[in-house]
Design an enzyme around this catalytic site. Structure first.
Site, short mmCIF file in Angstrom:
data_model
loop_
_atom_site.label_atom_id
_atom_site.label_comp_id
_atom_site.label_asym_id
_atom_site.label_seq_id
_atom_site.Cartn_x
_atom_site.Cartn_y
_atom_site.Cartn_z
N CYS A 121 0.83 -1.21 0.00
CA CYS A 121 0.00 0.00 0.00
C CYS A 121 0.87 1.26 0.00
O CYS A 121 1.47 1.59 1.02
CB CYS A 121 -0.90 -0.07 1.25
SG CYS A 121 -1.67 1.46 1.74
N CYS A 148 0.29 3.76 2.76
CA CYS A 148 0.75 3.20 4.04
C CYS A 148 2.24 3.46 4.22
O CYS A 148 2.68 3.80 5.32
CB CYS A 148 0.50 1.69 4.09
SG CYS A 148 -1.24 1.22 3.97
#
Length: 111
Positions: free
Chosen positions: A30, A33
């Protein structure tokens, strides 16, 4: 090196049981992230030494049961817990100050 604790389904309940906890649900694949990770570490450094605050991360891929339990539908998701209860939820990238403010707000609710 990360300042935030890594939590699992075994360690999360104790980590959020009392005080305030910021828990970042993330995944290695991600991109937001990855951008959020150093921000969460900076928040952890800011609260270092405050026994009433836990800053932690949960690998969403490794902890599918927690993702389900806390209805995490997008990554990154940050949950702010106060004495085991969710008091705030953020989805997506957030800046350091908004996370610090959320933790301080939750701390203030204990008075």
């Amino acid at each position: 090196m990360s300042n935030a604790q890594d939590l699992t389904s075994e360690t999360l309940p104790a980590a959020i049981a009392s005080g305030v906890a910021l828990v970042d649900f993330w995944a290695t694949w991600c991109p937001p992230c990855k951008m959020l990770s150093p921000i969460v570490d900076a928040v952890a450094a800011e609260f270092d030494g405050n026994d009433g605050v836990t800053i932690a991360k949960v690998d969403a891929d490794a902890e599918a049961s927690l993702v389900s339990q806390y209805s995490v539908s997008a990554l990154p998701t940050i949950l702010i817990f106060k004495d085991g209860q969710i008091v705030e939820r953020f989805v997506g990238l957030r800046d350091q100050q908004s996370l610090v403010d959320a933790v301080n707000k939750a701390l203030g609710e204990s008075d």
